[in-house]
Structure formats: structure tokens, C-alpha cells
Design a protein around this motif. Sequence first.
Motif, short mmCIF file in Angstrom:
data_model
loop_
_atom_site.label_atom_id
_atom_site.label_comp_id
_atom_site.label_asym_id
_atom_site.label_seq_id
_atom_site.Cartn_x
_atom_site.Cartn_y
_atom_site.Cartn_z
N SER A 140 -4.87 6.95 -0.07
CA SER A 140 -4.79 5.39 -0.01
C SER A 140 -6.50 5.37 -1.05
CB SER A 140 -6.01 4.73 1.10
OG SER A 140 -6.41 3.34 1.32
N VAL A 141 -7.49 5.93 -0.93
CA VAL A 141 -8.98 6.96 -1.17
C VAL A 141 -9.06 6.69 -3.45
CG1 VAL A 141 -11.40 7.73 -1.93
CG2 VAL A 141 -10.63 6.92 0.74
N SER A 142 -7.98 7.13 -3.37
CA SER A 142 -7.55 7.64 -4.90
C SER A 142 -6.89 6.26 -5.07
CB SER A 142 -6.67 9.50 -4.77
OG SER A 142 -5.78 9.39 -6.33
N VAL A 143 -5.89 6.16 -4.85
CA VAL A 143 -5.05 4.92 -5.30
C VAL A 143 -6.06 3.74 -5.57
CG1 VAL A 143 -4.25 3.17 -5.52
CG2 VAL A 143 -2.79 5.90 -4.94
N LEU A 144 -7.64 3.05 -5.45
CA LEU A 144 -7.57 2.20 -4.39
C LEU A 144 -9.50 2.46 -5.55
CD1 LEU A 144 -7.57 0.95 -0.58
CD2 LEU A 144 -7.04 -0.41 -2.75
N LEU A 147 -7.98 5.35 -9.09
CA LEU A 147 -7.16 5.40 -9.97
C LEU A 147 -6.26 3.57 -9.94
CD1 LEU A 147 -5.16 9.61 -9.39
CD2 LEU A 147 -6.31 8.64 -11.44
N SER A 148 -6.89 3.01 -9.39
CA SER A 148 -6.56 1.89 -9.71
C SER A 148 -5.98 1.63 -10.83
CB SER A 148 -7.16 0.60 -8.87
OG SER A 148 -8.48 0.83 -9.74
N ASN A 149 -5.35 0.52 -11.38
CA ASN A 149 -5.62 -0.62 -12.54
C ASN A 149 -6.63 -0.58 -13.18
OD1 ASN A 149 -2.54 0.12 -12.76
ND2 ASN A 149 -2.17 -2.23 -12.45
N ARG A 150 -7.80 -1.25 -12.39
CA ARG A 150 -8.84 -1.70 -12.93
C ARG A 150 -10.17 -0.99 -12.67
NH1 ARG A 150 -13.16 -2.25 -9.83
NH2 ARG A 150 -15.62 -3.98 -10.58
N ARG A 151 -9.85 0.34 -12.26
CA ARG A 151 -10.64 1.64 -12.48
C ARG A 151 -10.09 2.35 -14.38
NH1 ARG A 151 -15.76 2.84 -11.06
NH2 ARG A 151 -15.12 2.45 -8.77
N ILE A 152 -9.28 2.62 -13.92
CA ILE A 152 -8.65 3.13 -15.64
C ILE A 152 -8.93 2.15 -16.23
CG2 ILE A 152 -6.14 3.25 -16.77
CD1 ILE A 152 -5.18 4.24 -13.94
N GLN A 153 -9.25 0.84 -16.56
CA GLN A 153 -9.59 0.26 -17.44
C GLN A 153 -10.83 0.20 -18.42
OE1 GLN A 153 -7.52 -1.65 -19.89
NE2 GLN A 153 -5.15 -1.16 -19.02
N SER A 154 -11.00 0.20 -17.27
CA SER A 154 -12.74 0.62 -17.08
C SER A 154 -13.15 1.80 -18.07
CB SER A 154 -13.59 0.10 -15.29
OG SER A 154 -13.43 1.65 -15.42
N PHE A 155 -12.54 2.37 -18.28
CA PHE A 155 -12.55 3.55 -19.07
C PHE A 155 -11.99 4.28 -20.66
CE2 PHE A 155 -13.87 5.33 -14.63
CZ PHE A 155 -15.01 6.11 -15.33
N GLN A 446 17.07 9.19 -12.76
CA GLN A 446 17.76 10.12 -13.63
C GLN A 446 15.77 10.68 -14.48
OE1 GLN A 446 18.12 6.87 -12.86
NE2 GLN A 446 19.51 5.96 -14.04
N LEU A 447 15.24 9.79 -14.29
CA LEU A 447 13.90 9.96 -14.96
C LEU A 447 12.85 9.76 -14.49
CD1 LEU A 447 12.68 10.61 -17.70
CD2 LEU A 447 12.95 8.05 -17.12
N ILE A 448 12.52 11.21 -13.40
CA ILE A 448 11.94 11.32 -12.72
C ILE A 448 10.47 12.38 -12.88
CG2 ILE A 448 12.15 10.20 -10.90
CD1 ILE A 448 13.11 13.15 -9.66
N PRO A 449 9.54 12.24 -13.84
CA PRO A 449 8.48 13.67 -14.09
C PRO A 449 7.27 13.42 -13.81
CG PRO A 449 8.69 11.74 -15.76
CD PRO A 449 9.92 11.70 -15.56
N PHE A 450 7.40 12.05 -12.75
CA PHE A 450 6.02 12.57 -12.04
C PHE A 450 6.49 12.07 -10.15
CE2 PHE A 450 5.10 10.26 -16.59
CZ PHE A 450 3.95 11.35 -16.34
N GLY A 451 8.25 12.63 -10.04
CA GLY A 451 7.91 12.62 -8.89
C GLY A 451 8.60 11.41 -9.06
N SER A 452 8.49 11.12 -6.98
CA SER A 452 9.03 9.64 -6.48
C SER A 452 7.94 9.83 -5.20
CB SER A 452 9.88 8.53 -6.71
OG SER A 452 10.90 8.04 -6.26
N PRO A 458 0.70 9.76 -8.54
CA PRO A 458 -0.72 8.04 -8.74
C PRO A 458 -1.65 8.15 -9.92
CG PRO A 458 -2.01 10.04 -7.15
CD PRO A 458 -1.03 10.52 -7.63
N GLY A 459 -1.32 8.98 -11.20
CA GLY A 459 -2.07 9.21 -12.37
C GLY A 459 -0.91 8.96 -13.06
N ILE A 460 0.05 7.96 -12.87
CA ILE A 460 1.02 7.57 -14.17
C ILE A 460 0.49 7.49 -14.88
CG2 ILE A 460 3.37 6.91 -14.78
CD1 ILE A 460 4.10 7.93 -11.86
#
Length: 512
Positions: A140-144, A147-155, A446-452, A458-460
Motif C-alpha cells: 500500500s505504501v509503495s502504490v500510494l 509508484l502512483s501515477n501522480r508520483r511517476i508523472q512528477s518525474f 496470454q501476456l503477463i510479463p509483469f505478473g498479475s 506495481p511498477g509497470i
Amino acid sequence: MLSLNKLVGQHESSLLLFTILVIFFIALFRSLISCLSRKRRRLPPSPLKLPIIGNLHNIGLYPHRSLWHLGRYFGPLMLLHFGAAEALIVSSADAAREIMKTHDIIFANRPRSRAFQKLLYNYKDIASAPYGEYWRQMKSVSVLHLLSNRRIQSFRVVREEETALIIDEIERASSSSSPINLSEIFATLTNNVVCRVALGRKYGGGSGRKFSRLLSEFVELLGVFNVGDFIPWLAWLSHVNGLEARMDKVAKEFDDFLEGVVEEHMAQQKKGPNTDSVNGTEQKDFVDVLLWIQRENLAGFKIDRVIIKAVLLDVFAAGTDTTYTSLEWAMTELLRHPNVMKQLQKEVREIAGEKSVIKEKDLEKMHYLKAVIKETLRLHPPIPLLVPKESAQDIEVMGYDIAAGTRVIVNAWTIGRDPMSWKQPEEFIPERFLNSSIDFKGHDFQLIPFGSGRRGCPGILFATTINELFLANLVHKFDWTLPGGAKEKDIDISESIGITIHRKFPLIAIAK
């Protein structure tokens, strides 16, 4: 008196013999019960196993390929015995869906591994932590917060700046038609981006080379076969062959490095806001965020120094090695397929127009670029055997009985080449994704390179944004040829050995 002693001695001997016979019959009874129980269980197909080692002899230097060959005979669910451990091998989209969706919570745990224990702070990271409250809170800490969209966009500025710097470096080499080591270029780019995002600054020169070597050895050790994980009474072999010493050395070196990083950030926070060393703006990196979460007690439990370092290790292992591997294979396939390269260049150059550099806002319109990335991940998932899972209880999967404690290995490499899911599965055809809703985010099995599921990566978004931005700039700015007049068919696509599958040899090309 002698006769009494003799009588007592005979009684003790009889008692000892009786005890031995009781133990023997109990063991025999338990063995028979176990045998009858196994006969009542419907187990997945399994190749013949050998005493002690089980099916370890069936696994070669490239386990994903060995398991693919076995799966052709034994089917999409196959039971192997690795020493004392049972392993369920999953090799189809339907079987993966059963494991990662239908029974996701049953298979949310991770098996124990000596390398994970040694290198990842005794399972304090997110990837290898046992399923439970600690893992849920840290995920939860990682996702929020990380690696949230907002955090990733900030970089975004960090990614665009580092891309521009590398493109300038390639441009200088192109002026003299010098061969370029693209594998090294990709590793440098991803390392620089992740260092700035996670640690606040790049590590160049001698410290940068040392860090790259350390990271490479770290990832290699995560994938090394350790016989003690499967045959516990042979665990001493890792001390004899030097594996234990190597893990101790790398763990200590990485710990010393990360300890210094955390200390540096704590000292900086006492002085004032952290400032990005390149663009001069205030920027909170991952260490800053984790220290803030620690101070505010936002995780619901105490986050200590060890946990912070363990999470940072996850970021590096997933954010650098796997990301640059995808870039390496994408460019390899483009060089092997000039028509695909031309089609991609056409799209990128039309959308870019007069722009000299592609920005992230331009990527949304580049559908063929996204198809190239998907097709690369289909044929070359960075971690072909996804991080293993473990069953928490006895469960029935596709009509087979799977015992609690069985480790589960999902062969994403095989699933991506399954002729039941893909036409011409061995061919590189990005067009297959242009009119398809299939994506790699974990919903299409049929396409799971990052698992499921719960344990999916969480870093896709973090990884794919870097890949799309840099690949678009590479083909927009330059035309590419092979050195020495080599032809497409001459490109060596041999694979390396380890948990992440790189090219065995660096990718060398000439930019014009």
C-alpha cells in the motif's frame, strides 16, 4: 545376583527391540498411508524423477526453455520435484488465470529462498515478503506514495532530461560513424533515471561503475541455483562453492552503499529541502518519501532503516535491470526486422513533425510504438519465470489436487509463445496488437510479463514510460545499421543466464 542382572539385561534388550519394531511399523504405516493418500490425489502429469534430486536433472542452463520442452509433453500444468520440494509449472493462459485470478489469494505467498533472505534483508522487501499484514501495508505504501501515477508523472522532467543527454551522446558518436554499444547505453539510461528518482542524484565515475557492477552481481545472485533451497541437508555446499561468501559480500556492499544514501538524505533534510542536482528544483525522491512516511508513521507500524533499504533494493532490481532488458530486446528485434523499424520511424516522425526531441505528451498517439513494446514483452519477458508463488493450503486447480506448500512457477515465456493464444507465435509481428485490446497490465493472461493479481509488479507504468520515451527518440533521431556490413540474420540473439534474461552479447549498432 548375577541371574537378576542377567534377567534385567534381557528385559532391557527386549524393550529396546520392541521399541525399534514399534518405530519401524509406525514409519511403515505412515508411509503406506501417505502412499495411499497420494494415490487418491489426482496429481498433475510429471516426468520420471530420480532419487534425492527429483527432476533437477531436467532443468538446464535456460530453465524457461527446459520447462517449455517438458510442457509440450506433459501439458499446461506439470508437477516437478526439485529435491524435497514440489513445484507446479504453469504454461498456459488458462492455467495462469486459475492461479493468479481464480485462486489468487491461495497462491499469494512466496517460497523461502536463501538468496532472497540474504540479499533482501530477510524478506523485508515487497517482492519477497511473505503474504500477510506486513506485505499488505508495504504494498500500500509503495502504490500510494512511490509508484502512483501522480508520483511517476512528477518525474517526467527527469526522464526527458536523461533521454536528451543520452541522445546527445549518440549524436556525437554518429558524426564519426563509430559503433555504439546499445546495451551499455540502455543500462546507463535506466540507471541514471532510477538513481535520480530513487536516490536524488546520479552516481557517475568510479562510484557509478562500482554501483553498476554491484547491481549486476546482485541480480545474478538472485537467479543462481542454490541446492540447499531444495535439498536442505546439502545446504553446506554453498559454503564450499563460495556462493554463501559471494552473497555475504554483495549484501554488505549494497547495505553500506544504501546506508550512506540514507544518512546523506537525513543530513540534507536537517539543512533544508532537497534540490535536484540537474534542474535545480526541489524534488522529493523515494528516500525522502520513505523518511517522511517513517516520521509521520503512515504505514501503521514502525518503518525502520532496514525496511527503507529493502524497499530501495526492490526499486533498483525491478527498475533498472528489467527495464533496460526490454529496451535491449526491442532494439534487437527492430534491427532484425527492417520493415518494422521503417514502420515505427514513419509513425514517430509524422507525429513529431519538426520537433527534434520526442516528449512524453507525444507518446499517447504512437500506437505502433506501443505495439512494438507489447510484442517485445511477449517474446522476451524480462523475467521469463515469474517470481515463484507458494500455495497456502490444499487446493484443486483444473481438476488436479495441489498440496499446501507447493511452489508455483509461471512460465511467462512459454505463455507468450503458446500457439493456442497466438498465430505465428515465434514471429515478431507488432501488427497483431494494433486492433487488439490485449495489454500487459495483468488482466489478459496470454501476456503477463509483469505478473498479475496481488503479487503483480506495481511498477509497470514506471518501466513502460521509460521504454516508450527512449525508443521513440532512438528511431526518430537516427537511422540504424549494423557494423561491418552485417545482415539482419547475422544478429546473435543468444540469451544470458540468470533471473533476468539479457542478450548474452552486447548489442552493437551504428547511428546515422
